[in-house]
Structure formats: C-alpha cells, structure tokens
Design a protein around this motif. Structure first.
Motif, PDB file in Angstrom:
ATOM      1  N   UNK A  48      13.816   3.907  50.505  1.00  0.00           N
ATOM      2  CA  UNK A  48      13.166   3.434  49.285  1.00  0.00           C
ATOM      3  C   UNK A  48      13.664   2.027  48.975  1.00  0.00           C
ATOM      4  N   UNK A  49      12.745   1.117  48.709  1.00  0.00           N
ATOM      5  CA  UNK A  49      13.129  -0.254  48.369  1.00  0.00           C
ATOM      6  C   UNK A  49      13.661  -0.315  46.940  1.00  0.00           C
ATOM      7  N   UNK A  50      14.150  -1.476  46.567  1.00  0.00           N
ATOM      8  CA  UNK A  50      14.707  -1.640  45.223  1.00  0.00           C
ATOM      9  C   UNK A  50      13.695  -1.256  44.142  1.00  0.00           C
ATOM     10  N   UNK A  51      12.430  -1.603  44.359  1.00  0.00           N
ATOM     11  CA  UNK A  51      11.411  -1.382  43.319  1.00  0.00           C
ATOM     12  C   UNK A  51      10.672  -0.062  43.490  1.00  0.00           C
ATOM     13  N   UNK A  52      10.909   0.650  44.615  1.00  0.00           N
ATOM     14  CA  UNK A  52      10.348   1.982  44.733  1.00  0.00           C
ATOM     15  C   UNK A  52       9.283   2.180  45.788  1.00  0.00           C
ATOM     16  N   UNK A  53       9.012   1.172  46.616  1.00  0.00           N
ATOM     17  CA  UNK A  53       8.134   1.399  47.757  1.00  0.00           C
ATOM     18  C   UNK A  53       8.868   2.280  48.771  1.00  0.00           C
ATOM     19  N   UNK A  54       8.114   3.003  49.588  1.00  0.00           N
ATOM     20  CA  UNK A  54       8.689   4.025  50.474  1.00  0.00           C
ATOM     21  C   UNK A  54       8.251   3.776  51.908  1.00  0.00           C
ATOM     22  N   UNK A  55       9.166   4.028  52.837  1.00  0.00           N
ATOM     23  CA  UNK A  55       8.773   4.093  54.241  1.00  0.00           C
ATOM     24  C   UNK A  55       9.614   5.172  54.923  1.00  0.00           C
ATOM     25  N   UNK A  56       8.963   5.897  55.812  1.00  0.00           N
ATOM     26  CA  UNK A  56       9.638   6.973  56.541  1.00  0.00           C
ATOM     27  C   UNK A  56       9.216   6.896  57.999  1.00  0.00           C
ATOM     28  N   UNK A  57      10.174   7.000  58.899  1.00  0.00           N
ATOM     29  CA  UNK A  57       9.879   6.849  60.329  1.00  0.00           C
ATOM     30  C   UNK A  57       9.846   8.203  61.016  1.00  0.00           C
ATOM     31  N   UNK A  58       8.772   8.422  61.755  1.00  0.00           N
ATOM     32  CA  UNK A  58       8.674   9.571  62.640  1.00  0.00           C
ATOM     33  C   UNK A  58       8.935   9.059  64.050  1.00  0.00           C
ATOM     34  N   UNK A 221       3.638  -0.015  46.307  1.00  0.00           N
ATOM     35  CA  UNK A 221       3.603   0.279  44.865  1.00  0.00           C
ATOM     36  C   UNK A 221       2.941  -0.812  44.035  1.00  0.00           C
ATOM     37  N   UNK A 222       2.386  -1.841  44.663  1.00  0.00           N
ATOM     38  CA  UNK A 222       1.788  -2.928  43.882  1.00  0.00           C
ATOM     39  C   UNK A 222       0.546  -3.479  44.564  1.00  0.00           C
ATOM     40  N   UNK A 231       6.317  -6.340  50.957  1.00  0.00           N
ATOM     41  CA  UNK A 231       7.763  -6.173  50.797  1.00  0.00           C
ATOM     42  C   UNK A 231       8.323  -4.931  51.466  1.00  0.00           C
ATOM     43  N   UNK A 232       7.492  -4.145  52.148  1.00  0.00           N
ATOM     44  CA  UNK A 232       7.996  -2.862  52.629  1.00  0.00           C
ATOM     45  C   UNK A 232       7.735  -2.628  54.109  1.00  0.00           C
ATOM     46  N   UNK A 233       6.871  -3.430  54.737  1.00  0.00           N
ATOM     47  CA  UNK A 233       6.518  -3.188  56.135  1.00  0.00           C
ATOM     48  C   UNK A 233       7.684  -3.553  57.049  1.00  0.00           C
TER      49      UNK A 233
END
Length: 386
Positions: A48-58, A221-222, A231-233
């Motif tokens: 989870x990033x500082x502002x709340x975006x999410x990434x999960x790796x399979x 998230x934006x 900001x999350x990729x």
C-alpha cells in the motif's frame, strides 16, 4: 492455457460490497482497507502506498516482462465550497460530471465531527412556490445546493454542527441488481472494474497454475482527477491492461454485452500489439467483443504514459449506459471481461524482447503493412463493362 472459469456469484458479491463503501477521490481509506483484506484472503500480499493505492504481485514462472491489470477505487463525488446563509451547502464536483445528474441525489457529508445525511436540490426546488421557474432555471453546480438533514437555518448552525469548507460529499449509489442481469447504480465506474480484477485474481489462484510472468494487480485511488496509475505502477511492468467502463451511447460501438476493447481515447491510440493480443484472445476463446474509440475519455493508462512509464497499455471495458450519470451495465459484460482477463494473464508473452527496457532492434515487433489479399476477384463483385 485456456481461459479460466470465473465465479459470477463472487463477482456480484464483491460489486455489491464495494458499492456500499463511499470512496470519492480523496476519501478512499475505507475502501483501501476493505480491498486489502480481500486480497489477503485470496492469498496474495498487497503493498500500500502512502496515500492508499494498492498493488499485489502474483508470482509467475518468470519475473520479466511482468504484466499488470489495473482498476481504480475512487469515484465521483463533491466537496463543500461554501456554508450558505440559508443553512445549506454550496458544492463543487470531485471529478468530471454534470450537475444535471446531481439533482435529487441523496448524499452523505463527512465532517470532522461525524457524517450527516442530505439531498442535492436545485436552488428553486418547490413547485408550489416557484411553479414554472423550477423548469426554467439553468443546469450547473452554481444552481444546486445540499439540504442537510439536521436543524440548520444559517451559517452559525452549520458551524455548530461541525461543517466546514472542504468537507467531502459522497453520492448514494441507489444500486439495483435485477434478475435479468442488468445492474443499475452510480459508481459502476470503476467499482465494477475492481470486482472484475478481484474475480480474475481468484480464478487464477484457485486454478493452482502460475501465470507465465509476474503479474501485478493494481488499484489506483485518484483516476477520476487524472492521477491514476502514475504513482503506483511498478517500474518493471512491460504491459498493462486497464479495466474500466466503455461509453455505451449513440455514435459509439460499445455495448452492455461482451467486452468493448478501446482502440483509442482522447490521449491517442493504445498500444497496437497489446490491443490486438486482446482481440486475438477474445476470438480464440469465443468471447463476444467489439471495438470502440472514446473521444472524451482518459484512464489509468493515460496517467501512466504521461508520467513517463515505458509500458504497453490497453483498455478493456464493460459497456456502461449513461456513464458518469445514472449508470447501467449487464452481468454478461462483467463475466466476459473477467474471462478475457484470465485468458490474457495466463497466456504466453508474445514480445519477449519487452523483458528488457532497452536493447537492440532484434526481436522488436512489426505492424502489418503489406497490401491486403482480396477474398474474391473484382469480377465477382463488379458488373461487367458494356
């Protein structure tokens, strides 16, 4: 690997739950917590990033060239612009949507002291008072206001209850899941996309088979304010498919059934090779699909490219009627898109050179340029000359 079976009941259950969580851009903490909990339950470890975006790796059989699927958690909404002398609230939109679809909406206003309920009304709302003036007033955010469901008659009353400029206003979804498969709700953009992403992940995990390369499941998230994937990729992602809504409307090829594959939006064409890979997979696995071009539309793909990411992007959509208004979709499109995403995430990488960000021309793909071969001779279609 063929497309995987997807759990339609799970998809519907997730969408129902997501629609119950208010998440206008800038007010997404609650939905971040909920989706992280679900990702953990599915067996992946999200970041989870500082502002709340999410990434999960399979994890895949190989690390590169990694892939990503992305949807966005944030929705349209509004924000308090002014505490009005009549005890009501002037508002401005969060995201790009018309006040025409705000009139009559039930809302929740989140203040520092707690949440209040209310309604968005036109300035002239009483037919018994204003008669035809109710219909004659213009449409626009300056012509609506929020009536708070509390004893407030002036600015002092609003301040006493804790209202401030900048308070977030969440718009009720008014969701209906009909037996014929139609779903009517606000904020299907893009909570339906999030439900598809989770359903895709569930299908892959439960199949017990690893995807060919590391595959990221990303939640921004934006997106509604243009930031999105910027900001999350992860930097090592070579190809990203955005899951979002298609604009079903007159003059568009999008449909509420099947998958609508976007060829371009207002920022330009999507990656030729990735887009045509999705088309090939849809054909191969008999997934109903159509192509469309969106003139007034941008997505997480645009934000990634504009931020400088050297990533192939495509946009796969579920057709939404009245997007950014009173939206409607059909479960057929959601199921079809989830099936296509399982097919893509488990298919072999076509452009292996993408594993390296830079390299020689060797292995770089070609786009078709040769003249097309006619199916029939001209004499079979044209009348003979006299």
């Amino acid at each position: 690997m063929p497309r995987l079976d997807v759990d339609i009941d799970y998809l519907s259950e997730q969408l129902r739950g997501l629609l119950k969580i208010p998440s206008p851009t800038g007010f997404t903490d609650s939905i971040t917590h909920a989706v992280v909990d679900e990702l953990v339950r599915l067996g992946v470890e999200p970041e989870v990033t500082r502002r709340g975006a999410i990434r999960a790796k399979l994890k895949g059989r190989a690390k590169d060239p990694s892939r990503a699927l992305i949807a966005h958690l944030d929705t349209l909404g509004a924000q308090v612009k002014l505490l009005k002398p009549n005890g009501r609230l002037e508002i401005v939109p969060i995201g790009n949507w018309s006040a025409r679809f705000a009139e009559g909406a039930r809302v929740t206003i989140f203040t520092e002291q707690g949440a209040y309920r209310g309604s968005i009304l036109p300035l002239k709302a009483s037919g018994h008072t204003f008669a035809d003036e109710v219909d004659d007033q213009p449409t626009g955010w300056q012509y609506v206001e929020v009536r708070v469901d509390a004893l407030v008659r002036d600015v002092a009353d609003l301040q006493r209850l804790g209202f401030h400029v900048g308070d977030v206003v969440a718009i009720d979804t008014q969701s209906e899941f009909l037996e014929n498969g139609f779903i009517v709700s606000r904020h299907l953009d893009d909570k339906a996309g999030v439900a598809i992403l989770l359903t895709t992940l569930k299908a892959i995990v439960e199949s017990g088979k690893k995807p060919p390369v590391d595959t990221w499941f990303v939640l921004s998230i934006a997106e509604e304010v243009g930031v999105g994937a910027a900001a999350v990729l992860p930097h090592d992602v070579a190809a990203m498919v955005t899951i979002d809504n298609g604009t079903t409307a007159p003059g568009q090829a999008s449909d509420e059934f099947g998958v609508t594959i976007a060829m371009a939006d207002q920022t330009g064409p999507f990656d030729y090779h990735l887009t045509h890979e999705l088309i090939r997979l849809a054909r191969e696995y008999d997934i109903r699909h159509q192509r469309d071009v969106f003139r007034y539309y941008r997505s997480d793909s645009a934000s990634a490219i504009e931020a400088g990411a050297d990533v192939r992007t495509a946009l796969a959509t579920f057709g939404v009627d009245a997007s950014h208004g009173y939206e409607r979709i059909h479960m057929h499109a959601l199921r079809s898109l989830a099936e296509l995403m399982t097919a893509w995430a488990t298919s072999e990488v076509e452009i292996k050179r993408d594993a390296k960000p830079l390299g020689s021309i060797e292995g770089f793909p070609h786009q078709p340029t040769a003249p097309a071969e006619p199916d029939i001779e001209p004499s079979e279609t044209l009348p003979a000359r006299e």
